[in-house]
Write a protein that holds these residues in place. Sequence first.
Motif, PDB file in Angstrom:
ATOM      1  N   ILE A  13       0.860  -1.220  -0.093  1.00 15.91           N
ATOM      2  CA  ILE A  13       0.000  -0.119  -0.167  1.00 15.91           C
ATOM      3  C   ILE A  13       0.921   1.323  -0.065  1.00 15.91           C
ATOM      4  CG2 ILE A  13      -1.780   1.196   1.151  1.00 15.91           C
ATOM      5  CD1 ILE A  13      -2.652  -1.404   2.400  1.00 15.91           C
ATOM      6  N   PRO A  14       0.863   2.187  -0.995  1.00 20.21           N
ATOM      7  CA  PRO A  14       1.649   3.375  -0.865  1.00 20.21           C
ATOM      8  C   PRO A  14       1.302   4.508   0.278  1.00 20.21           C
ATOM      9  CG  PRO A  14       0.283   3.119  -3.052  1.00 20.21           C
ATOM     10  CD  PRO A  14      -0.102   2.017  -2.041  1.00 20.21           C
ATOM     11  N   VAL A  15       2.370   4.801   0.835  1.00 19.25           N
ATOM     12  CA  VAL A  15       2.128   5.336   2.162  1.00 19.25           C
ATOM     13  C   VAL A  15       3.171   6.564   2.205  1.00 19.25           C
ATOM     14  CG1 VAL A  15       1.489   3.790   3.631  1.00 19.25           C
ATOM     15  CG2 VAL A  15       3.851   4.065   3.322  1.00 19.25           C
ATOM     16  N   GLU A  16       2.800   7.782   2.864  1.00 22.41           N
ATOM     17  CA  GLU A  16       3.596   8.963   2.885  1.00 22.41           C
ATOM     18  C   GLU A  16       5.079   8.483   3.794  1.00 22.41           C
ATOM     19  OE1 GLU A  16       3.671  12.009   1.262  1.00 22.41           O
ATOM     20  OE2 GLU A  16       1.966  10.921   0.267  1.00 22.41           O
ATOM     21  N   GLY A  17       4.643   7.845   4.968  1.00 23.01           N
ATOM     22  CA  GLY A  17       5.764   7.739   5.710  1.00 23.01           C
ATOM     23  C   GLY A  17       5.391   6.265   6.403  1.00 23.01           C
ATOM     24  N   VAL A  18       6.189   5.730   7.016  1.00 28.95           N
ATOM     25  CA  VAL A  18       6.025   4.201   7.725  1.00 28.95           C
ATOM     26  C   VAL A  18       5.787   4.644   9.098  1.00 28.95           C
ATOM     27  CG1 VAL A  18       7.319   2.153   8.447  1.00 28.95           C
ATOM     28  CG2 VAL A  18       7.770   3.218   6.249  1.00 28.95           C
ATOM     29  N   MET A  19       4.768   4.087   9.268  1.00 26.32           N
ATOM     30  CA  MET A  19       4.170   4.120  10.815  1.00 26.32           C
ATOM     31  C   MET A  19       3.424   2.744  11.074  1.00 26.32           C
ATOM     32  SD  MET A  19       4.215   5.734  13.660  1.00 26.32           S
ATOM     33  CE  MET A  19       3.201   6.019  15.082  1.00 26.32           C
ATOM     34  N   ALA A  20       4.370   1.815  11.816  1.00 24.99           N
ATOM     35  CA  ALA A  20       3.968   0.676  12.134  1.00 24.99           C
ATOM     36  C   ALA A  20       3.240   0.404  13.478  1.00 24.99           C
ATOM     37  CB  ALA A  20       5.134  -0.483  12.002  1.00 24.99           C
ATOM     38  N   GLU A  21       2.172  -0.308  13.668  1.00 22.89           N
ATOM     39  CA  GLU A  21       1.402  -0.524  14.769  1.00 22.89           C
ATOM     40  C   GLU A  21       1.777  -2.069  15.512  1.00 22.89           C
ATOM     41  OE1 GLU A  21      -0.354   1.642  16.946  1.00 22.89           O
ATOM     42  OE2 GLU A  21      -0.158   3.235  15.728  1.00 22.89           O
ATOM     43  N   PHE A  22       2.124  -2.277  16.481  1.00 26.23           N
ATOM     44  CA  PHE A  22       2.584  -3.413  17.125  1.00 26.23           C
ATOM     45  C   PHE A  22       1.642  -3.512  18.568  1.00 26.23           C
ATOM     46  CE2 PHE A  22       6.098  -3.167  14.213  1.00 26.23           C
ATOM     47  CZ  PHE A  22       6.151  -4.431  13.759  1.00 26.23           C
ATOM     48  N   GLU A  23       0.983  -4.760  18.644  1.00 26.05           N
ATOM     49  CA  GLU A  23       0.207  -4.854  20.059  1.00 26.05           C
ATOM     50  C   GLU A  23       0.822  -6.291  20.654  1.00 26.05           C
ATOM     51  OE1 GLU A  23      -4.392  -5.071  21.838  1.00 26.05           O
ATOM     52  OE2 GLU A  23      -3.960  -5.171  19.601  1.00 26.05           O
ATOM     53  N   ASN A  24       1.014  -6.074  22.078  1.00 26.96           N
ATOM     54  CA  ASN A  24       1.428  -7.170  22.820  1.00 26.96           C
ATOM     55  C   ASN A  24       0.386  -7.393  23.869  1.00 26.96           C
ATOM     56  OD1 ASN A  24       3.779  -7.246  21.403  1.00 26.96           O
ATOM     57  ND2 ASN A  24       5.035  -6.707  22.974  1.00 26.96           N
ATOM     58  N   ILE A  25       0.049  -8.607  24.062  1.00 23.95           N
ATOM     59  CA  ILE A  25      -0.904  -9.081  25.335  1.00 23.95           C
ATOM     60  C   ILE A  25      -0.305  -9.545  26.454  1.00 23.95           C
ATOM     61  CG2 ILE A  25      -2.571 -10.598  26.019  1.00 23.95           C
ATOM     62  CD1 ILE A  25      -3.362  -8.860  23.438  1.00 23.95           C
ATOM     63  N   PHE A  26      -0.523  -8.757  27.703  1.00 27.41           N
ATOM     64  CA  PHE A  26       0.492  -9.117  28.771  1.00 27.41           C
ATOM     65  C   PHE A  26      -0.733  -9.789  29.708  1.00 27.41           C
ATOM     66  CE2 PHE A  26       0.980  -7.583  33.345  1.00 27.41           C
ATOM     67  CZ  PHE A  26       2.072  -8.355  33.609  1.00 27.41           C
ATOM     68  N   THR A  27      -0.256 -11.152  30.197  1.00 23.97           N
ATOM     69  CA  THR A  27      -1.192 -11.863  31.045  1.00 23.97           C
ATOM     70  C   THR A  27      -0.580 -11.923  32.362  1.00 23.97           C
ATOM     71  OG1 THR A  27      -1.730 -13.333  29.077  1.00 23.97           O
ATOM     72  CG2 THR A  27      -2.177 -14.193  31.443  1.00 23.97           C
ATOM     73  N   PRO A  28      -1.031 -11.243  33.467  1.00 24.95           N
ATOM     74  CA  PRO A  28      -0.276 -11.286  34.733  1.00 24.95           C
ATOM     75  C   PRO A  28      -0.489 -12.697  35.434  1.00 24.95           C
ATOM     76  CG  PRO A  28      -2.249  -9.770  34.776  1.00 24.95           C
ATOM     77  CD  PRO A  28      -2.277 -10.325  33.290  1.00 24.95           C
ATOM     78  N   VAL A  29       0.478 -13.138  35.972  1.00 20.62           N
ATOM     79  CA  VAL A  29       0.538 -14.297  36.687  1.00 20.62           C
ATOM     80  C   VAL A  29      -0.424 -14.031  37.825  1.00 20.62           C
ATOM     81  CG1 VAL A  29       1.806 -16.096  37.740  1.00 20.62           C
ATOM     82  CG2 VAL A  29       2.801 -14.764  35.763  1.00 20.62           C
ATOM     83  N   ILE A  30      -1.415 -15.029  38.080  1.00 20.30           N
ATOM     84  CA  ILE A  30      -2.298 -14.890  39.216  1.00 20.30           C
ATOM     85  C   ILE A  30      -2.074 -16.423  39.946  1.00 20.30           C
ATOM     86  CG2 ILE A  30      -4.565 -14.977  40.073  1.00 20.30           C
ATOM     87  CD1 ILE A  30      -5.517 -13.571  37.525  1.00 20.30           C
ATOM     88  N   VAL A  31      -1.433 -16.389  41.298  1.00 21.51           N
ATOM     89  CA  VAL A  31      -1.128 -17.292  41.898  1.00 21.51           C
ATOM     90  C   VAL A  31      -2.470 -17.977  42.485  1.00 21.51           C
ATOM     91  CG1 VAL A  31       0.222 -18.297  43.783  1.00 21.51           C
ATOM     92  CG2 VAL A  31       1.229 -16.397  42.450  1.00 21.51           C
ATOM     93  N   PRO A  32      -2.857 -19.205  42.279  1.00 21.05           N
ATOM     94  CA  PRO A  32      -3.887 -19.707  42.707  1.00 21.05           C
ATOM     95  C   PRO A  32      -4.031 -19.948  44.330  1.00 21.05           C
ATOM     96  CG  PRO A  32      -3.030 -21.249  41.601  1.00 21.05           C
ATOM     97  CD  PRO A  32      -1.943 -19.991  41.348  1.00 21.05           C
ATOM     98  N   ASP A  33      -5.081 -19.703  44.824  1.00 25.64           N
ATOM     99  CA  ASP A  33      -5.117 -19.919  46.386  1.00 25.64           C
ATOM    100  C   ASP A  33      -5.272 -21.665  46.583  1.00 25.64           C
ATOM    101  OD1 ASP A  33      -5.347 -19.886  48.975  1.00 25.64           O
ATOM    102  OD2 ASP A  33      -7.465 -18.952  49.079  1.00 25.64           O
ATOM    103  N   THR A  34      -4.307 -22.186  47.136  1.00 25.16           N
ATOM    104  CA  THR A  34      -4.278 -23.574  47.201  1.00 25.16           C
ATOM    105  C   THR A  34      -5.007 -24.020  48.577  1.00 25.16           C
ATOM    106  OG1 THR A  34      -2.143 -23.593  48.571  1.00 25.16           O
ATOM    107  CG2 THR A  34      -1.706 -23.841  46.429  1.00 25.16           C
ATOM    108  N   GLY A  35      -5.286 -23.055  49.386  1.00 24.14           N
ATOM    109  CA  GLY A  35      -6.073 -23.350  50.600  1.00 24.14           C
ATOM    110  C   GLY A  35      -5.150 -23.517  51.805  1.00 24.14           C
TER     111      GLY A  35
END
Length: 190
Positions: free
Chosen positions: A158-180
């Motif tokens: 696709i012809p563009v005037e300038g390069v502007m690239a979008e990147f998206e990351n997914i952050f999954t926080p670690v949830i420590v399960p309650d073992t009781g």
Amino acid sequence: MKKIVRLWIALALLICATLAATAAIPDTLAYMQQESNTVTNKINIVYVPLEDISVPVRVHKTVTSLGEETVAPSGFEFALRCVETGEVVTFTTDGHGYAGTALTFTEADVDKVYHYELTEIAGEDERITYSEKVYDIRIALTVNADNCICADVMMNSIPVEGVMAEFENIFTPVIVPDTGDHDQPLFFAA
């Protein structure tokens, strides 16, 4: 009859004079040009070298969190690889998720097409799913009517005037399960 002979002699003399003048004129003009200062060359061609052109390549990084804990979009690395030469340029995002570099082209690059691939360099944080998106960038260099280098940039065809690239990351926080078990099992094991 004498008149005809005189006419023929006059005609022969006229032809001889014309031939002599025709043979002498080029030498005469060359002598006049060499020996006089009246004939001068007024054409001066001045070569003006083309100015370099810079094509910016920018990246915007976003990090989407799947929990309450978030991660700033800073410190993510990207690689811009030239397919023809294998040369790699890396750059890192700032606190707002932006990063970039500039590709400089010179007169030697005119009439060439350069092919680049822009990707994210995956980090070591296991909680982040890094983007696998690859941007295909092609830059064709020409000279316009004003004697300036022009860059025709295409991103993913696709012809563009300038390069502007979008990147998206997914952050999954670690949830420590309650073992009781709220006691310290390692304490008792020791």
